[in-house]
Design an enzyme around this catalytic site. Structure first.
Site, short mmCIF file in Angstrom:
data_model
loop_
_atom_site.label_atom_id
_atom_site.label_comp_id
_atom_site.label_asym_id
_atom_site.label_seq_id
_atom_site.Cartn_x
_atom_site.Cartn_y
_atom_site.Cartn_z
N ASP A 120 18.95 22.77 12.56
CA ASP A 120 17.55 22.99 12.18
C ASP A 120 17.35 24.48 11.90
OD1 ASP A 120 17.45 24.18 14.67
OD2 ASP A 120 16.32 22.56 15.61
N ASP B 241 16.54 12.23 14.37
CA ASP B 241 17.14 12.86 15.54
C ASP B 241 16.10 12.91 16.64
OD1 ASP B 241 16.16 15.95 16.21
OD2 ASP B 241 15.69 15.31 14.18
N CYS C 132 25.65 -5.08 26.29
CA CYS C 132 26.03 -3.72 25.89
C CYS C 132 27.48 -3.44 26.28
CB CYS C 132 25.10 -2.69 26.54
SG CYS C 132 25.53 -0.98 26.19
N CYS D 78 28.90 -0.34 26.47
CA CYS D 78 29.14 1.04 26.91
C CYS D 78 29.77 1.06 28.31
CB CYS D 78 27.82 1.82 26.90
SG CYS D 78 26.83 1.59 28.39
N CYS E 292 27.52 -0.06 31.29
CA CYS E 292 27.27 -1.50 31.40
C CYS E 292 28.54 -2.29 31.65
CB CYS E 292 26.58 -2.00 30.14
SG CYS E 292 24.91 -1.34 29.91
N HIS F 230 25.04 5.46 27.88
CA HIS F 230 24.42 4.17 27.58
C HIS F 230 23.33 4.32 26.52
CE1 HIS F 230 22.30 0.37 27.86
NE2 HIS F 230 21.21 1.10 27.95
#
Length: 375
Positions: free
Chosen positions: A92, A266, A304, A306, A309, A335
């Site tokens: 940015d 974002d 999920c 990840c 999980c 996660h």
């Protein structure tokens, strides 16, 4: 060398899917960019961020210019090498942070003079200096320098600010120069006023950019007002260039923005929430700090994949959060970022299949159903 380009693949209503090509790799859109403010996505290794499915991360000009400085990062081989992230990086311009974080500041036509929030030292940030900093960092997508007025503001104040930002956009374009393989994005301003948004879009397209951001939203105006602007603002921008909504947001903000033609987003929310014990799931937000989880052997979300999980129970995640163990923020951030990338992948697939309306309906129905019942 691969040049920066954008291929618009499929559309479904106003929703779009495509690919942004850069020398450092492709960015699949709609894309969510994890925020690596100070050259790190907090609580995550770069390899872990990539494993969630992220194609690009965001770095912050204001924070990096103050510490460790852009000049130091340049001497050390650039931001990609410095932070061990070898995919694309968007930086940015620093404008938003100057307005929101810096101490005493003075705004003129030339730019902004401000005091660092770290040590009180004085700094100048102008369109030219912002371009220089982002060149030293080596970012793939550079944002032009703009002013971000805090809302609510009078229409006259928003108009003044937008016109200044458009003059700064032209100076940013001139200072950016010719940098093959790197892209410069313009930023549309104008608050929640349609005529000002149209004026801003006309000015930006007249200057010519590689992509266009919708700026000045997600600054307190509320979702209804934000969606009201997104009902027309993206369509004011070139169809054949990426469209980036800055600083958004919650999962339903992201889905609503993609439905209105946004390609890139974002937000610090998935990482910040992970550090404060909040997990985003298909069924809404889970507060892992709540006592209802302390004896629960089930995962956060059984669908999920990840590590949080796949390998840990709600009871364990509750325990490590309560015990203030570092692994808590690490697992919950992983996660959340995984969930956000799953969301983007789901939207890309649905847009490609022409089934985005049904996908959206299922998304909202899952969230409305709420979390699983306590044991």
């Amino acid at each position: 060398m691969t040049q920066f380009s954008f291929d618009l693949g499929a559309t479904d209503g106003r929703a779009r899917s495509g690919v942004i090509h850069t020398p450092r790799g492709d960015i699949r859109t709609p894309a969510f960019m994890p925020v690596g403010t100070a050259a790190t996505v907090k609580a995550m290794m770069p390899e872990s961020v990539a494993a969630t499915g992220a194609d690009i991360v965001l770095g912050n000009t204001y924070h990096l210019m103050l510490r460790p400085t852009a000049e130091r990062i340049d001497r050390l081989g650039g931001l990609h090498k410095f932070m061990n992230w070898h995919k694309p990086i968007l930086t940015d311009s620093g404008g938003f942070q100057v307005m929101s974080l810096a101490g005493l500041r003075k705004l003129t036509e030339r730019g902004v003079t401000f005091k660092s929030h770290i040590d009180g030292s004085r700094h100048d940030l102008t369109p030219e200096r912002s371009m220089e900093i982002q060149r030293l960092l080596g970012s793939d997508i550079v944002m032009c320098f703009d002013e971000c007025p805090a809302l609510p503001a009078s229409e006259a104040e928003v108009a003044r600010s937008m016109e200044l930002s458009m003059r700064w956009a032209a100076r940013s374009r001139d200072a950016f120069g010719d940098r093959p393989g790197h892209a410069l994005f313009g930023i549309q301003q104008g608050g929640v006023t349609r005529d000002l948004r149209a004026q801003s879009a006309e000015a930006l397209t007249g200057i010519g950019f590689d992509g266009y951001a919708v700026g000045g939203l997600a600054v307190g105006e509320g979702q209804e007002a934000m969606f009201g602007v997104l009902d027309y603002a993206p369509d004011m921008l070139p169809r054949d260039k990426p469209r980036y909504l800055m600083g958004v947001g919650k999962p339903d903000d992201i889905v609503g923005a993609a439905a209105r033609g946004i390609d890139m987003m974002d937000c610090v929310l998935p990482s910040r929430s992970g550090r404060t014990g909040q997990a985003f799931t298909r069924h809404g937000v889970v507060n892992i700090k709540n006592a209802r989880h302390q004896d629960d052997p089930r995962p956060l979300d059984e669908a999920c994949g990840c590590p949080a999980c796949s390998n840990y129970s709600r009871a364990y995640l509750h325990h490590v959060f309560r015990a203030k163990e570092m692994i808590s923020g690490m697992l919950l951030t992983w996660h959340n970022l995984h969930y956000y990338q799953d969301l983007m992948a789901g939207m890309r697939a649905a847009i490609g299949a022409g089934s985005f309306d049904g996908w959206q309906a299922d998304f909202h129905a899952d969230r409305a159903a709420g979390d699983i019942e306590p044991l």
